[in-house]
Scaffold this active site. Sequence first.
Site, PDB file in Angstrom:
ATOM      1  N   CYS A 232      -3.614   7.548  -1.304  1.00  0.00           N
ATOM      2  CA  CYS A 232      -3.990   6.509  -2.270  1.00  0.00           C
ATOM      3  C   CYS A 232      -2.827   6.294  -3.233  1.00  0.00           C
ATOM      4  CB  CYS A 232      -5.267   6.873  -3.022  1.00  0.00           C
ATOM      5  SG  CYS A 232      -6.639   7.353  -1.957  1.00  0.00           S
ATOM      6  N   ALA A 234      -0.554   3.645  -3.941  1.00  0.00           N
ATOM      7  CA  ALA A 234      -0.198   2.461  -4.727  1.00  0.00           C
ATOM      8  C   ALA A 234      -0.850   2.510  -6.120  1.00  0.00           C
ATOM      9  CB  ALA A 234      -0.654   1.210  -3.988  1.00  0.00           C
ATOM     10  N   PRO A 235      -0.168   1.962  -7.134  1.00  0.00           N
ATOM     11  CA  PRO A 235       1.053   1.153  -7.090  1.00  0.00           C
ATOM     12  C   PRO A 235       2.353   1.948  -7.064  1.00  0.00           C
ATOM     13  CG  PRO A 235       0.236   1.224  -9.324  1.00  0.00           C
ATOM     14  CD  PRO A 235      -0.760   1.978  -8.485  1.00  0.00           C
ATOM     15  N   ASP A 253      -1.737   3.982   1.565  1.00  0.00           N
ATOM     16  CA  ASP A 253      -2.736   3.245   0.791  1.00  0.00           C
ATOM     17  C   ASP A 253      -3.338   2.178   1.688  1.00  0.00           C
ATOM     18  OD1 ASP A 253      -3.283   3.103  -2.462  1.00  0.00           O
ATOM     19  OD2 ASP A 253      -3.793   1.236  -1.436  1.00  0.00           O
ATOM     20  N   ASP A 279      -6.379   3.000   6.362  1.00  0.00           N
ATOM     21  CA  ASP A 279      -7.606   3.562   5.801  1.00  0.00           C
ATOM     22  C   ASP A 279      -7.543   5.078   5.983  1.00  0.00           C
ATOM     23  OD1 ASP A 279     -10.188   4.510   5.326  1.00  0.00           O
ATOM     24  OD2 ASP A 279     -11.147   2.762   6.242  1.00  0.00           O
ATOM     25  N   CYS A 348      -8.380   9.659 -12.799  1.00  0.00           N
ATOM     26  CA  CYS A 348      -8.265   9.198 -14.193  1.00  0.00           C
ATOM     27  C   CYS A 348      -9.655   8.831 -14.702  1.00  0.00           C
ATOM     28  CB  CYS A 348      -7.293   8.030 -14.305  1.00  0.00           C
ATOM     29  SG  CYS A 348      -7.668   6.626 -13.225  1.00  0.00           S
TER      30      CYS A 348
END
Length: 411
Positions: A232, A234-235, A253, A279, A348
């Site tokens: 996962c 990105a960015p 990603d 995926d 986060c």
Amino acid sequence: MDIPGLPARRAALNLIDAVLRRGETLDQAAGAALARVRGDADRALTRAIAGEVLRWKADLDALIDSATRQRLPDDAKPRAVLELMLAQVLRLETPAHAVIATGLPLLTGGPRRLAHGVFSTLMKREVSLPEVPTLPEPVAERWGDRAPAIAAGLAAPPQLDLALRDPAQTAEWAAKLGGVSLMPGHVRLPRGTAVEHLEGFRDGAWWVQDLAASLPARLLGSGEGRRVLDLCAAPGGKTLQLAAAGWDVTALDISKRRLERLKENLKRTGLFAHVVQADAFKWEPETPFDAILLDAPCTATGTARRHPDVLHRIGPCQIAEMAELQAAMIERAAGWLKPGGALVYAVCSLEPEEGEAQARPVALDPAPVASGDLPEGLSPTPEGWLRTDPGMLTEAGGLDGFFIARWRKAD
């Protein structure tokens, strides 16, 4: 012909409506809402107005209710316009006459007269907002004892954090940019800084990354050519960190659009990673990795300082949905590790369901976070995990909320 400044206020109204009624993020809603707003300054103003309304909504509503005989419905347009007007005066220091000139035209007839009367009454009272924003009740209940400290950390948008490509040049870049550093490889600048015009941007000497967001990759240390999977990715802030630390990075990603931004950042910084669009639940690596960084999809409630929309659109359903996804991703990532390999899990989010509850059942050997891995003022939990929130390091400008844990696979 539109009144100067009116398109920005109308767009701010549309942004807030998209968040509160449709559950969109500010970023998702921005494309349509900002389509008729011309100029970077007005676009920034639109985002600032919407952000301050969402940050202080409970307190703005309390002021509005104090000046009306009959409470306005929550979805009444005059209430939304008054929130916009008050946020500009009380948070953005816009002169009252300019607020009236660009706010009242958003209404017609009786609602306009009502809004004018309420606004004038509050201005005559010389009202003010509290020092700390009042959290929406469901959020305050969810965050419990931590809520007051977190709320205090949400009072203002965050400053600008930069992650340096070469941590050995921290003092040099802090001096060049007029910033402060909270740990090697980090420089903090005042908010409102125009990133593209700063020295070092075009040369790729640094990238924008919140201090807390930089900690997960730091916990993997120096790569020395070993293989790491940024899951996962990105960015791309963590991909850049890992590449700069000498890792052979595979950045995976599912989003093609977000990966394009990652590729742009790699090009700007002169760093390299193997970029894979796939995926994670269908992709399989050819060989196991020495380390994996899983910065998992989450509710992002820890980013409320810069994205106050999360205070209003995240609830138990979204938290439960993300927790289920995170558990599946941890299990899958653990199977891709070499013996002795390290897994760092990060979100986060301020929700324990996405943090502590995910870490407890992991069937790998704990690799506790040490105080020496962290900026001064942060400490690991007794379990060896890290929990940050916007109420921490406030004297230095604060940081986002994160949960981070680290494990190793048995040899």
